[in-house]
Design an enzyme around this catalytic site. Sequence first.
Site, PDB file in Angstrom:
ATOM      1  N   TYR A 114     -31.607  18.648 -15.400  1.00 56.10           N
ATOM      2  CA  TYR A 114     -31.183  20.000 -15.787  1.00 56.10           C
ATOM      3  C   TYR A 114     -32.344  20.856 -16.286  1.00 56.10           C
ATOM      4  CZ  TYR A 114     -26.211  18.678 -15.600  1.00 56.10           C
ATOM      5  OH  TYR A 114     -24.956  18.268 -15.200  1.00 56.10           O
ATOM      6  N   LYS A 141     -30.497   4.329 -16.482  1.00 53.21           N
ATOM      7  CA  LYS A 141     -30.576   3.604 -15.212  1.00 53.21           C
ATOM      8  C   LYS A 141     -32.062   3.295 -14.983  1.00 53.21           C
ATOM      9  CE  LYS A 141     -28.186   2.128 -11.651  1.00 53.21           C
ATOM     10  NZ  LYS A 141     -27.218   1.046 -11.734  1.00 53.21           N
ATOM     11  N   ASP A 196     -23.764   3.154 -15.090  1.00 57.13           N
ATOM     12  CA  ASP A 196     -22.569   2.859 -14.284  1.00 57.13           C
ATOM     13  C   ASP A 196     -21.661   1.860 -15.005  1.00 57.13           C
ATOM     14  OD1 ASP A 196     -24.720   1.171 -13.932  1.00 57.13           O
ATOM     15  OD2 ASP A 196     -24.546   1.008 -11.757  1.00 57.13           O
ATOM     16  N   ASP A 238     -23.882  15.015 -19.978  1.00 56.05           N
ATOM     17  CA  ASP A 238     -22.951  16.053 -19.534  1.00 56.05           C
ATOM     18  C   ASP A 238     -21.711  15.404 -18.927  1.00 56.05           C
ATOM     19  OD1 ASP A 238     -22.062  18.614 -19.034  1.00 56.05           O
ATOM     20  OD2 ASP A 238     -23.081  18.770 -17.105  1.00 56.05           O
TER      21      ASP A 238
END
Length: 358
Positions: free
Chosen positions: A124, A191, A224, A248
């Site tokens: 972002y 991740k 995940d 977000d």
Amino acid sequence: MTHRVVLIPGDGIGPEVATATRLVLDATGVDVAWEERPAGAAALESHGALLPETTLEAIRECRTAIKGPITTPVGEGYRSVNVALRQGLDLFAAVRPARSLPGVRTRHHDVDLVVVRENTEDLYRGIEFARGTPEAMALRGELHDLGGFEIPEDAGITLKPISVSGARRIVRFAFEYVRANRRRKVTVGHKANVMRYSDGIFLETARMDAAHYPDVVWEDVHIDTLSARLVRSPQDFDVLLLPNLYGDILSDLCAGLVGGLGLIPGANIGWEYAVFEPVHGSAPDIAGKGIANPIAMILSGSMMLRHLGELRAADAVDRAVDEVLGRGRVRTADLGGRASTLEMGEELANEVASADVA
Ligand code: NAD
């Protein structure tokens, strides 16, 4: 003491929920000098800019603001006002608590989570190259020369910078938040096994800085896996510390766990300024109907009161929300009721006024 606060009603349902919020906050008796300023579609019409410089200046002067949601017009050349505010005021931490509320029917009970999201870096950051532009072509060439990367000619490119300095301040913020709010655990979502040099920095910085907080339990979980575990047993988690994009997404997921976007407050905090806002958007589908749930913005107001040191008033607002929802007589449509935004605001304001705040 008078607190000067900038109020940005925003777009869509923004002005409706902002009016209800002001009713409730004023009912606490805390002396707030409201300075109303425009941003969003209304500002584009009146000032020719989505985020007028005078609005930014007012926040710099007052240091604290509360805002309704803002519609980002779809089209070339418009930058999200929310991103501009976060970057312009260096509001690097987003705090979004999600807790089970009385009388709200949900799949899970006893959820009490806080998402702490890094607000300025990551995907972002706004570093983007449109498909087919000379810049995108030049970048493709550079990437090929630097590492032999083959980027398709028809690809758009968005970059994901995560720095040690950017990660360090949000990690420290989260661990300090745990201490200050008597929470118990930090879960870092990432991740880093795939994005070794961006998420990797986030994780490594968390690991290094966690050593300064031996009293705070922490763990790291792949994003995940974290998503799956959150929807199965959200009670296992306490404070979630996340880079911008994951933060977000998971804050909306957490909103869903406790009854929807109409209930989730938020704060954007930096070293110098703080801007409070509901997590939801301008809800064009229900705007102007007077049926939006104002609780998300009202609870953002209670976070603001706490930030201003008005702890008893903040507690009174939180208790009023619990009382009114628990009684279940006055509810907006998203909670299965028929009350209007204003009726909900008035009920909460009466509840706050009847509490002995002073
Ligand atoms: P949204 O949050 O506005 O709406 C999603 C769904 O939730 C809609 O069905 C809406 O009716 C419902 N909803 C949202 N808030 C509610 C409330 N208080 N009470 C009852 N129901 C509520 O998301 P969207 O439709 O994706 O976005 C609409 C616009 O808002 C877009 O222009 C987007 O850019 C903007 N937006 C702004 C912010 C912000 O200013 N912080 C955040 C998210 C989206």
